[in-house]
Design a protein around this motif. Sequence first.
Motif, PDB file in Angstrom:
ATOM      1  N   SER A   1       2.424   4.732   3.381  1.00 33.04           N
ATOM      2  CA  SER A   1       2.501   3.896   4.578  1.00 33.04           C
ATOM      3  C   SER A   1       1.673   4.519   5.690  1.00 33.04           C
ATOM      4  O   SER A   1       1.825   5.705   5.992  1.00 33.04           O
ATOM      5  CB  SER A   1       3.950   3.774   5.035  1.00 33.04           C
ATOM      6  OG  SER A   1       4.005   3.269   6.362  1.00 33.04           O
ATOM      7  N   PRO A   2       0.817   3.740   6.343  1.00 29.49           N
ATOM      8  CA  PRO A   2       0.047   4.289   7.465  1.00 29.49           C
ATOM      9  C   PRO A   2       0.892   4.494   8.718  1.00 29.49           C
ATOM     10  O   PRO A   2       0.423   5.094   9.689  1.00 29.49           O
ATOM     11  CB  PRO A   2      -1.029   3.226   7.697  1.00 29.49           C
ATOM     12  CG  PRO A   2      -0.440   1.959   7.172  1.00 29.49           C
ATOM     13  CD  PRO A   2       0.434   2.358   6.019  1.00 29.49           C
TER      14      PRO A   2
ATOM     15  N   THR B   1      -1.275   6.620  -6.777  1.00 27.38           N
ATOM     16  CA  THR B   1      -1.228   7.729  -5.820  1.00 27.38           C
ATOM     17  C   THR B   1      -0.444   8.928  -6.340  1.00 27.38           C
ATOM     18  O   THR B   1      -0.454   9.988  -5.711  1.00 27.38           O
ATOM     19  CB  THR B   1      -0.618   7.269  -4.489  1.00 27.38           C
ATOM     20  OG1 THR B   1       0.643   6.627  -4.720  1.00 27.38           O
ATOM     21  CG2 THR B   1      -1.556   6.305  -3.762  1.00 27.38           C
TER      22      THR B   1
ATOM     23  N   HIS C   1      -5.129   6.960  -1.399  1.00 28.78           N
ATOM     24  CA  HIS C   1      -4.489   5.764  -0.857  1.00 28.78           C
ATOM     25  C   HIS C   1      -4.752   4.602  -1.809  1.00 28.78           C
ATOM     26  O   HIS C   1      -5.877   4.418  -2.290  1.00 28.78           O
ATOM     27  CB  HIS C   1      -5.072   5.428   0.522  1.00 28.78           C
ATOM     28  CG  HIS C   1      -4.206   4.512   1.324  1.00 28.78           C
ATOM     29  ND1 HIS C   1      -3.340   4.963   2.302  1.00 28.78           N
ATOM     30  CD2 HIS C   1      -4.054   3.166   1.299  1.00 28.78           C
ATOM     31  CE1 HIS C   1      -2.701   3.943   2.842  1.00 28.78           C
ATOM     32  NE2 HIS C   1      -3.120   2.831   2.245  1.00 28.78           N
TER      33      HIS C   1
ATOM     34  N   THR D   1      -9.141   7.824   1.133  1.00 27.08           N
ATOM     35  CA  THR D   1      -8.558   7.484   2.426  1.00 27.08           C
ATOM     36  C   THR D   1      -8.255   5.992   2.469  1.00 27.08           C
ATOM     37  O   THR D   1      -8.762   5.204   1.662  1.00 27.08           O
ATOM     38  CB  THR D   1      -9.508   7.826   3.582  1.00 27.08           C
ATOM     39  OG1 THR D   1     -10.663   6.959   3.501  1.00 27.08           O
ATOM     40  CG2 THR D   1      -9.952   9.286   3.519  1.00 27.08           C
ATOM     41  N   ARG D   2      -7.471   5.598   3.457  1.00 24.77           N
ATOM     42  CA  ARG D   2      -7.138   4.181   3.604  1.00 24.77           C
ATOM     43  C   ARG D   2      -8.377   3.350   3.917  1.00 24.77           C
ATOM     44  O   ARG D   2      -8.564   2.255   3.369  1.00 24.77           O
ATOM     45  CB  ARG D   2      -6.086   4.001   4.705  1.00 24.77           C
ATOM     46  CG  ARG D   2      -5.578   2.570   4.849  1.00 24.77           C
ATOM     47  CD  ARG D   2      -4.444   2.493   5.852  1.00 24.77           C
ATOM     48  NE  ARG D   2      -3.822   1.175   5.829  1.00 24.77           N
ATOM     49  CZ  ARG D   2      -4.188   0.147   6.592  1.00 24.77           C
ATOM     50  NH1 ARG D   2      -5.184   0.298   7.465  1.00 24.77           N
ATOM     51  NH2 ARG D   2      -3.574  -1.023   6.518  1.00 24.77           N
TER      52      ARG D   2
ATOM     53  N   LEU E   1      -9.706   0.250   1.662  1.00 30.64           N
ATOM     54  CA  LEU E   1      -9.946  -1.105   2.169  1.00 30.64           C
ATOM     55  C   LEU E   1     -11.361  -1.564   1.838  1.00 30.64           C
ATOM     56  O   LEU E   1     -11.582  -2.728   1.474  1.00 30.64           O
ATOM     57  CB  LEU E   1      -9.707  -1.167   3.679  1.00 30.64           C
ATOM     58  CG  LEU E   1      -8.258  -1.320   4.135  1.00 30.64           C
ATOM     59  CD1 LEU E   1      -8.154  -1.148   5.642  1.00 30.64           C
ATOM     60  CD2 LEU E   1      -7.705  -2.686   3.720  1.00 30.64           C
TER      61      LEU E   1
ATOM     62  N   ILE F   1      -3.978   0.285  -2.587  1.00 31.73           N
ATOM     63  CA  ILE F   1      -3.622  -1.012  -1.997  1.00 31.73           C
ATOM     64  C   ILE F   1      -3.604  -2.049  -3.110  1.00 31.73           C
ATOM     65  O   ILE F   1      -4.474  -2.052  -3.985  1.00 31.73           O
ATOM     66  CB  ILE F   1      -4.623  -1.441  -0.906  1.00 31.73           C
ATOM     67  CG1 ILE F   1      -4.808  -0.338   0.141  1.00 31.73           C
ATOM     68  CG2 ILE F   1      -4.168  -2.725  -0.225  1.00 31.73           C
ATOM     69  CD1 ILE F   1      -5.891  -0.641   1.163  1.00 31.73           C
TER      70      ILE F   1
ATOM     71  N   TRP G   1      -7.980   2.149  -5.346  1.00 32.19           N
ATOM     72  CA  TRP G   1      -7.620   3.502  -4.915  1.00 32.19           C
ATOM     73  C   TRP G   1      -8.854   4.210  -4.394  1.00 32.19           C
ATOM     74  O   TRP G   1      -9.962   4.043  -4.908  1.00 32.19           O
ATOM     75  CB  TRP G   1      -7.039   4.313  -6.072  1.00 32.19           C
ATOM     76  CG  TRP G   1      -6.738   5.744  -5.694  1.00 32.19           C
ATOM     77  CD1 TRP G   1      -5.550   6.232  -5.225  1.00 32.19           C
ATOM     78  CD2 TRP G   1      -7.647   6.861  -5.722  1.00 32.19           C
ATOM     79  NE1 TRP G   1      -5.668   7.584  -4.957  1.00 32.19           N
ATOM     80  CE2 TRP G   1      -6.941   7.991  -5.249  1.00 32.19           C
ATOM     81  CE3 TRP G   1      -8.975   7.004  -6.098  1.00 32.19           C
ATOM     82  CZ2 TRP G   1      -7.528   9.248  -5.145  1.00 32.19           C
ATOM     83  CZ3 TRP G   1      -9.578   8.256  -5.987  1.00 32.19           C
ATOM     84  CH2 TRP G   1      -8.842   9.371  -5.517  1.00 32.19           C
TER      85      TRP G   1
ATOM     86  N   ALA H   1      -3.566  -1.323  10.813  1.00 30.60           N
ATOM     87  CA  ALA H   1      -2.216  -1.030  10.296  1.00 30.60           C
ATOM     88  C   ALA H   1      -1.151  -1.318  11.337  1.00 30.60           C
ATOM     89  O   ALA H   1      -0.184  -0.574  11.472  1.00 30.60           O
ATOM     90  CB  ALA H   1      -2.119   0.418   9.816  1.00 30.60           C
TER      91      ALA H   1
ATOM     92  N   GLU I   1       0.826  -1.199   0.000  1.00 24.70           N
ATOM     93  CA  GLU I   1       0.000   0.000   0.000  1.00 24.70           C
ATOM     94  C   GLU I   1       0.865   1.256   0.000  1.00 24.70           C
ATOM     95  O   GLU I   1       2.036   1.228   0.375  1.00 24.70           O
ATOM     96  CB  GLU I   1      -0.940   0.009   1.201  1.00 24.70           C
ATOM     97  CG  GLU I   1      -0.251  -0.030   2.554  1.00 24.70           C
ATOM     98  CD  GLU I   1      -1.270  -0.128   3.698  1.00 24.70           C
ATOM     99  OE1 GLU I   1      -2.224   0.675   3.719  1.00 24.70           O
ATOM    100  OE2 GLU I   1      -1.100  -0.999   4.570  1.00 24.70           O
TER     101      GLU I   1
END
Length: 666
Positions: free
Chosen positions: A244-245, A303, A333, A396-397, A401, A335, A393, A435, A241
Amino acid sequence: MFSKVLIANRGEIACRVIRTCRRLGIRTVAVYSEADADAQHVRQADEAYPIGGPRPADSYLRGDAILDVAIRSGAQAIHPGYGFLSENADFADAVESAGIAFIGPKAASMRKMGSKAGAKDLMAAAGVPVVPGYTGEDQSPDVLSREAARIGFPLMIKAAHGGGGKGMRIVHGLDEFLPQLESCQREAANAFGRDRVLLERYVQSPRHIEIQVFGDAHGHAIHLNERECSAQRRYQKVLEESPSPFLTPAMREAMGDAAVQAAHAIDYVNAGTVEFIVDPAGAFYFMEINTRLQVEHPVTELTTGLDLVEWQLRIAAGDELPLQQQQVPQHGHAIEVRLYAEDPEAGFLPGSGKLETLLLPAPSAHVRIDSGVVEGDAVSIFYDPMIAKLIVWDQTRAMALARLREALAHCEIVGPKSNIGFLEQLVRHPAIVDASIDTGYLDRHLDEFMPPAGIDPDLLVAAATATLLMQESDARAQAADSTDPGSPWAIADGWRLGHAGGRLLAFLHRGEALAVGAHGANGDYRIEAPHAVAVIQGARMADGLLSLRMDAQARRFQVRADPRKVMVHDGERRLELVPVPAYLPQTAASAGNDGRIIAPMPGRVVVVKAQPGETVVAGQELLVMEAMKMELAIRSPRDGIVAELRAVAGDFVDADAVLATLEPLP
């Protein structure tokens, strides 16, 4: 810019490069092995040439054959992709010597990274943080023991040459150091031909964060932000991802600066990845530089909005970097997960075979699919069993997800087994959601990520309902096409005088037969399944969605059903069943019970260790198979006598082929 580029690779990366070249008006040349004659990269390229047999050593690792094609086809540049020859300095030299551009770093830069010890010393001299340790040439046990005591425990012994997790040992105390050192040296000598090791402080609960770098031939280097790859199984990345969180803005800036320093230290040109290990307190240390494009580059592209393959092409053609560091964008974000033909419940054994069904979510602004296969293609035993990369994409994360969970729910693979169920568990696990995962978490807690062993009763009832609706729909369609569409014999409700019709449905689930009783018709049923009885009302199926009331509670399921397979998904869990005739025996024979030793996967028999007439014990190795970069020992399931061997070293066998038979001991 080049007018024609040869792609010295296969699969999704070859298709990825072809897409960018087509957009830029560049003609592409593909090379292929005997196993890839019908592959997608061959079909999509403007020209394609055979270069040898199915094994990589006979085709994709033959630099001379690839160069010959480049010269004959008039290609001006060679894109090596990743894997195979992409980090082979001798091949890069040969390409340049032939007057063809190598789309990657110079051979000299690759060679500087060829030794872990040398690379670490070079980075330390350039001011890049490295893990405290010992990289000296004096390899005597006394010196290494003294250095180990100085570094402190736990520490890691690592082979100075090679990779892939071989020649690595974690040592927790001085008393176990020498035995572990000897073991590590033996393994390194066997795997890489050299037994030199280095010692490093072992960073506990580390995270793996890498920085995408680019350099040009004019002395410029920048980074394109980071990717986190801490979700790993046996050193293999499972989820990637960006951003990185874990990183703070200050940490991100410091790691980016260090990555650019590393690139300058080896005069780096083109795309590369500087990999760091990060401890829980945020201290980071150089691991290595991958001198190529990475499998996970799409999360950087989504991103930043940049096409990294286009950058590679322009830089190899002599252009300067298109952006300066302060101009590099970052938004949202992304993944990535990889869909593999493998069986997580059988130790992630790789699979192969025809993709009878391959359903993937439609590409959109939020979903990207990178794949080298389509439905009807075959996953070969000779190469990595990746089917596709699924990249999502969003702003936000948390939103990304959610997109990933939704996208996975729309994936289905019929043919070889796949890791979709494992990935669905992964992206809902608290260690991913919060995370908090480190590089060893998956190996320590793998059982937490495996799909549930039992069958959810609601999903089984939904699958039975979908099957009933499908059967009734088929019966109505057949009646409509018949000479007597109003005939009562065309009604599929199983009606009996004085009571609702009763039917028996049978399915296979992981080799076990399931019997399900059903009464009723036209969307109103009583389903009698193992461990569940449910009253279904108002069941309707349209556009892949099954809506119903189950015991008076409204429910909705995603459904894909045909005579070969029924899949139902409730938004979090999935169930896949194979419809079979109701008269099928209730249990499937398990391998080994009848004395047969069967192949758990398709592949090549490497070694046969037993002989007919030999007495063997449970667990004894009988044969060794090889497929998709891994070896698997085939062991005897019980004590017995080898009655027959049906394979010899060098044979290629299908999954479930009988390799040997056992007789009981007298």
